[in-house]
Each structure stands twice: as C-alpha cells, then as structure tokens.
Scaffold this active site. Structure first.
Site, short mmCIF file in Angstrom:
data_model
loop_
_atom_site.label_atom_id
_atom_site.label_comp_id
_atom_site.label_asym_id
_atom_site.label_seq_id
_atom_site.Cartn_x
_atom_site.Cartn_y
_atom_site.Cartn_z
N PHE A 2 -1.22 21.46 -3.79
CA PHE A 2 -2.09 20.60 -4.61
C PHE A 2 -3.16 19.89 -3.80
O PHE A 2 -3.97 19.14 -4.35
CB PHE A 2 -1.23 19.58 -5.37
CG PHE A 2 -0.40 18.68 -4.48
CD1 PHE A 2 -0.93 17.51 -3.94
CD2 PHE A 2 0.93 19.00 -4.18
CE1 PHE A 2 -0.17 16.68 -3.13
CE2 PHE A 2 1.70 18.19 -3.36
CZ PHE A 2 1.15 17.02 -2.83
N HIS A 27 -2.70 4.70 -6.88
CA HIS A 27 -2.08 4.95 -5.58
C HIS A 27 -1.55 3.63 -5.04
O HIS A 27 -2.19 2.60 -5.18
CB HIS A 27 -3.10 5.51 -4.58
CG HIS A 27 -2.59 5.47 -3.16
ND1 HIS A 27 -1.81 6.48 -2.63
CD2 HIS A 27 -2.67 4.51 -2.19
CE1 HIS A 27 -1.47 6.14 -1.40
NE2 HIS A 27 -1.97 4.96 -1.10
N ARG A 65 2.39 4.25 -14.39
CA ARG A 65 2.28 5.69 -14.66
C ARG A 65 3.05 6.08 -15.92
O ARG A 65 2.64 6.95 -16.69
CB ARG A 65 2.79 6.48 -13.44
CG ARG A 65 1.82 6.43 -12.26
CD ARG A 65 2.47 6.85 -10.98
NE ARG A 65 1.53 7.09 -9.89
CZ ARG A 65 1.90 7.30 -8.63
NH1 ARG A 65 3.17 7.32 -8.31
NH2 ARG A 65 0.99 7.52 -7.69
N ASN A 77 -2.60 10.57 -12.06
CA ASN A 77 -1.55 9.57 -12.30
C ASN A 77 -2.02 8.14 -12.03
O ASN A 77 -1.24 7.27 -11.69
CB ASN A 77 -0.26 9.92 -11.55
CG ASN A 77 -0.47 10.00 -10.06
OD1 ASN A 77 -1.55 9.65 -9.56
ND2 ASN A 77 0.55 10.40 -9.32
N TYR A 96 -5.13 11.15 2.66
CA TYR A 96 -4.07 12.05 2.20
C TYR A 96 -3.66 13.07 3.26
O TYR A 96 -3.13 14.14 2.93
CB TYR A 96 -4.52 12.75 0.91
CG TYR A 96 -4.40 11.89 -0.33
CD1 TYR A 96 -3.19 11.26 -0.66
CD2 TYR A 96 -5.47 11.70 -1.19
CE1 TYR A 96 -3.07 10.47 -1.80
CE2 TYR A 96 -5.36 10.92 -2.34
CZ TYR A 96 -4.15 10.30 -2.64
OH TYR A 96 -4.01 9.53 -3.77
N GLU A 99 -3.54 2.50 5.79
CA GLU A 99 -4.46 2.67 4.66
C GLU A 99 -5.41 1.48 4.51
O GLU A 99 -6.59 1.65 4.23
CB GLU A 99 -3.65 2.91 3.37
CG GLU A 99 -2.92 4.25 3.41
CD GLU A 99 -1.88 4.43 2.30
OE1 GLU A 99 -1.24 5.49 2.28
OE2 GLU A 99 -1.71 3.52 1.46
N THR A 155 5.94 9.41 -9.15
CA THR A 155 4.70 10.17 -8.97
C THR A 155 4.40 11.04 -10.19
O THR A 155 3.25 11.16 -10.61
CB THR A 155 4.83 11.07 -7.71
OG1 THR A 155 5.20 10.25 -6.61
CG2 THR A 155 3.52 11.79 -7.41
N ARG A 158 5.25 -0.16 -5.68
CA ARG A 158 5.75 1.21 -5.92
C ARG A 158 6.61 1.24 -7.19
O ARG A 158 6.55 2.15 -7.99
CB ARG A 158 6.59 1.71 -4.72
CG ARG A 158 5.78 1.98 -3.46
CD ARG A 158 4.89 3.20 -3.55
NE ARG A 158 5.61 4.45 -3.64
CZ ARG A 158 5.03 5.64 -3.52
NH1 ARG A 158 3.71 5.74 -3.33
NH2 ARG A 158 5.72 6.76 -3.64
N LYS A 161 -7.35 5.13 -9.24
CA LYS A 161 -7.96 6.44 -9.05
C LYS A 161 -9.09 6.66 -10.08
O LYS A 161 -9.23 5.88 -11.03
CB LYS A 161 -6.87 7.52 -9.17
CG LYS A 161 -5.78 7.39 -8.09
CD LYS A 161 -4.78 8.54 -8.17
CE LYS A 161 -3.68 8.40 -7.14
NZ LYS A 161 -2.76 9.57 -7.15
P1 IDP Z 1 2.57 9.07 -4.53
O1 IDP Z 1 1.14 8.93 -4.99
O2 IDP Z 1 3.55 8.67 -5.60
O3 IDP Z 1 2.84 8.39 -3.21
P2 IDP Z 1 2.58 11.60 -3.08
O4 IDP Z 1 3.74 12.53 -2.97
O5 IDP Z 1 2.21 10.81 -1.87
O6 IDP Z 1 2.84 10.64 -4.33
O7 IDP Z 1 1.33 12.46 -3.54
C1 IDP Z 1 0.02 11.93 -3.51
C2 IDP Z 1 -0.67 12.29 -4.79
O8 IDP Z 1 -0.85 13.71 -4.81
C3 IDP Z 1 0.08 11.98 -6.06
O9 IDP Z 1 -0.10 10.65 -6.51
C4 IDP Z 1 -0.50 12.98 -7.03
O10 IDP Z 1 -1.76 12.53 -7.53
C5 IDP Z 1 -0.74 14.19 -6.14
N1 IDP Z 1 0.40 15.11 -6.21
C6 IDP Z 1 1.59 14.99 -5.60
N2 IDP Z 1 2.41 16.02 -5.90
C7 IDP Z 1 1.70 16.82 -6.74
C8 IDP Z 1 2.00 18.04 -7.41
O11 IDP Z 1 3.10 18.62 -7.29
N3 IDP Z 1 1.01 18.56 -8.19
C9 IDP Z 1 -0.20 17.96 -8.35
N4 IDP Z 1 -0.52 16.81 -7.74
C10 IDP Z 1 0.42 16.24 -6.94
MG MG Z 2 2.12 8.82 -1.31
#
Ligand code: IDP
Ligand code: MG
Length: 149
Positions: free
Chosen positions: A57, A115, A102, A112, A49, A126, A91, A85, A9
């Site tokens: 968010f 991805h 992370r 974070n 996304y 993707e 996350t 993963r 990212k």
């Molecule tokens: P992942 O990246 O671990 O698969 P996802 O739930 O798919 O997590 O969410 C995608 C991205 O959205 C996360 O990596 C993070 O950058 C952002 N995100 C997810 N949940 C939150 C939140 O509660 N607050 C702020 N950003 C979030």
């Molecule tokens: Mg995800």
C-alpha cells in the site's frame, strides 16, 4: 507531560472534519501546542512513512497523503500518545470501535482520516519532521490543574 504528533489527513480536510476532530481532543483535556495547514511534499511523506517502504500500500499511501492539504498538529497531555491512539481507533475502520474517530468517520483503511504517533519515540521523530522547536508553544491553562492533576 507527553507530546504526540497528529495529522488530519486530506480526507478529513476535504470532508470538513477538522473542527470535529480538534473538538474531541480538546474536550478530552489534551492541549494543542502547535498546528499548521500544509501540503506535504513527496520527500516529507516518504520520511514520515519510511517504516512502510516496500509494503503493497506504500505508493498509494504517499500519493494520498500528498494529494491535498493536511492539518499537522502537536498535542500534549498525560500519556498523550496512548490516549490519542485509543481515540483514533483501529487502523482499519471496520475494526475501529464506534466512538473512536476512525470508527465514527471512516469506511476503509486507505482513507482513515487521522494519523497519530504510535510511541513516544515516533512522536519525537515526527514532531521534529514537521515542526521547528520555536513553533512548539509551551503555555499554561487554568484548567490544567483540573485535567492533569
Ligand atoms: P496507523 O496509521 O494506525 O499507525 P500504520 O500501520 O502505521 O497504521 O499504517 C499507516 C497508514 O497506512 C494507515 O493509517 C493507512 O492509511 C495506511 N495503511 C496501512 N495498512 C494498509 C493496508 O493494508 N491497505 C491500505 N492502506 C493501509
Ligand atoms: Mg503508524
């Protein structure tokens, strides 16, 4: 062999973590089959996304991921989706174990660092969003027999 989509990212690029993260994946035994630096437009970000549309968010997430260059990649290996993963960690960096990407490099969920596809189906979707079939390089490494059995 399985393929998965990984994106470093904008925070990873700005913080000079590209090499560090690629090194971790290489040392694990995963094989890089495609990579490109790019700035994602809003349309691609919204497709990527799409599952998060409507969440609180979402707007910040799209703004962040389009805010600067990212490194889009495809990695290959046995159970590549699950392996990456695990290597990424939770996350929420606060919940991500030390030793994970992370867990080692991020402080909050919004930024974070990395991805990675969450399932083989997501990986296929993707990969095809970011790469053409021609850009995916199929090749052999002499190490393959040692790493992949
Ligand atoms: P992942 O990246 O671990 O698969 P996802 O739930 O798919 O997590 O969410 C995608 C991205 O959205 C996360 O990596 C993070 O950058 C952002 N995100 C997810 N949940 C939150 C939140 O509660 N607050 C702020 N950003 C979030
Ligand atoms: Mg995800």
């Amino acid at each position: 062999m399985e393929r998965t989509f990984v994106m470093l990212k904008p925070d990873a690029v700005q913080r000079n973590l590209i090499g560090e993260i690629i090194s971790r994946l290489e040392r694990k035994g995963l094989k890089l089959v495609a990579a490109k630096m790019m700035i994602i437009n809003k349309e691609v970000a919204e497709k990527h996304y799409g599952e998060h549309i409507g969440k609180p968010f979402y707007d910040d997430l799209v703004a962040f991921i389009t805010s600067g260059p990212v490194m889009a990649m495809v990695w290959e290996g046995i159970d590549a989706v699950k392996v990456i993963r695990k290597m990424m960690g939770n996350t929420d960096p606060l919940e991500a174990a030390p030793g994970t990407i992370r867990g080692d490099y991020a402080l909050f969920t919004g930024n974070n660092v990395v991805h990675g596809s969450d399932s083989p189906e997501s990986a296929r979707r993707e990969i095809s969003l970011f790469f053409s079939e021609k850009e995916l390089i199929t090749y052999r490494k002499d190490l393959d027999t040692w790493v992949n059995g």
